[in-house]
Design an enzyme around this catalytic site. Structure first.
Site, short mmCIF file in Angstrom:
data_model
loop_
_atom_site.label_atom_id
_atom_site.label_comp_id
_atom_site.label_asym_id
_atom_site.label_seq_id
_atom_site.Cartn_x
_atom_site.Cartn_y
_atom_site.Cartn_z
N CYS A 73 0.87 -1.18 0.00
CA CYS A 73 0.00 0.00 0.00
C CYS A 73 0.90 1.22 0.00
CB CYS A 73 -0.86 -0.03 1.26
SG CYS A 73 -1.78 1.48 1.57
N CYS A 187 -1.02 3.89 -6.18
CA CYS A 187 -1.91 3.26 -5.20
C CYS A 187 -2.14 1.85 -5.70
CB CYS A 187 -3.24 4.02 -5.12
SG CYS A 187 -4.54 3.14 -4.23
N1 DGL Z 1 -4.08 0.58 -1.59
C1 DGL Z 1 -3.82 1.84 -0.93
C2 DGL Z 1 -2.57 2.50 -1.54
O1 DGL Z 1 -1.78 1.87 -2.22
C3 DGL Z 1 -4.88 2.89 -0.95
C4 DGL Z 1 -6.28 2.75 -0.61
C5 DGL Z 1 -6.67 3.49 0.66
O2 DGL Z 1 -6.76 4.74 0.68
O3 DGL Z 1 -6.88 2.80 1.64
O4 DGL Z 1 -2.34 3.66 -1.31
#
Ligand code: DGL
Length: 283
Positions: A73, A187
């Site tokens: 993430c 993201c």
């Molecule tokens: N998957 C998360 C990232 O890579 C983002 C999603 C969220 O805001 O929770 O930033």
């Protein structure tokens, strides 16, 4: 490649990295942890997120005993990677917005980034640009709606293409945006939407998904560990910190990533509030 990894995210985004890991190292054991009780991470205050991650990962590491942790993430990596490395003895691999990669490809010297608003506003991003793309103009868009759409797309449900087009307009519609020729996926959720993003954006844009690079980095870290390989003690599981929406469809899709079903586990902060879970990580 032997070893056990814990990969985690706020939802399904980190599965793009799990997919890349499965392709590159099919024998690796992977546990997946989705902290969906507080999804989206992009809307949490930085200190709240750091404190929550510390407590949740402490329990998860004690229970699952991975050789290394992948923060799959970008939002969590940009705010908490250093804090987690300082707190825990095992190696952490994070996701970095692919600014360096975009700069290496761009002819126009105008590069784009799609990420959560938290990642876009953090000084970390400006530091990356100063270090790796000082001669490029960076146009970034904090796309609040895209992670939600990715959660829906992952479950194989119809998605709102107009909403995706509006987020793309938030990037290419900025002053100078017409010159963008390389866009980084900042993201992990957006990997699910890559084909649609490509189809709805102007022609000739290089879309850069760092999932394979993060997987390679995690494998290199495991390779470098003297103690790697202890790993396949318990079945691999997908853990969620709250009952996920559209659970049956999610479970169907998780099978393709090597997970049978989901386990709901209470995060320490939520357990203290009396949230119901199948179980708690034991200490
Ligand atoms: N998957 C998360 C990232 O890579 C983002 C999603 C969220 O805001 O929770 O930033």
């Amino acid at each position: 490649m032997q070893g056990r990894l814990l990969a985690f995210d706020s939802g399904i985004g980190g599965l793009s990295i799990v997919g890349a890991l499965r392709r590159a190292a099919p024998d690796l054991a992977i546990d997946y942890l989705a902290d969906n009780a507080v999804y989206p991470y992009g809307e949490l205050a930085d200190d709240t997120l750091v404190a929550r991650l510390g407590a949740l990962l402490e329990d998860a590491i004690a229970e699952l005993r991975p050789d290394a942790v992948v923060i799959a993430c970008n939002t969590a990596s940009t705010v908490a990677l250093e804090a987690m490395r300082a707190r825990f003895a095992l190696p952490f691999v994070g996701c970095v917005p692919p600014i360096k990669w975009a700069a290496s490809l761009s002819r126009s010297r105008t590069i784009g980034l799609l990420a959560t608003s938290a990642t876009v506003r953090r000084p970390y991003l400006r530091d990356l640009q100063a270090r790796f793309a000082p001669d490029c103009r960076l146009i970034a868009h904090g796309a609040r709606g895209l992670a939600d759409i990715a959660e829906i797309a992952f479950r194989g449900r119809p998605i709102d293409r107009d909403a995706i087009a509006r987020e793309l307009d938030g990037l290419f519609g900025q002053p100078g945006g017409a010159a963008i020729d390389a866009v980084g996926i900042g993201c992990t959720h957006y990997s699910v939407l890559l084909e649609t993003l490509r189809a709805l954006s102007p022609p000739g844009i290089a879309w850069l998904d760092p999932a394979d690079a993060v997987a390679r980095q995690a494998i290199a870290v495991l390779d470098g560990l003297a103690s790697g390989g202890a790993a396949t003690r318990t079945p691999e599981r997908a853990w969620f910190t709250a009952d996920p929406p559209d659970r049956e469809r999610l479970v169907d899709r998780l099978a393709a990533f090597g997970f049978q079903g989901v386990e709901i586990v209470a995060a320490p902060a939520d357990a203290a509030r009396g949230v119901i879970a199948d179980r708690h990580f034991s200490r």
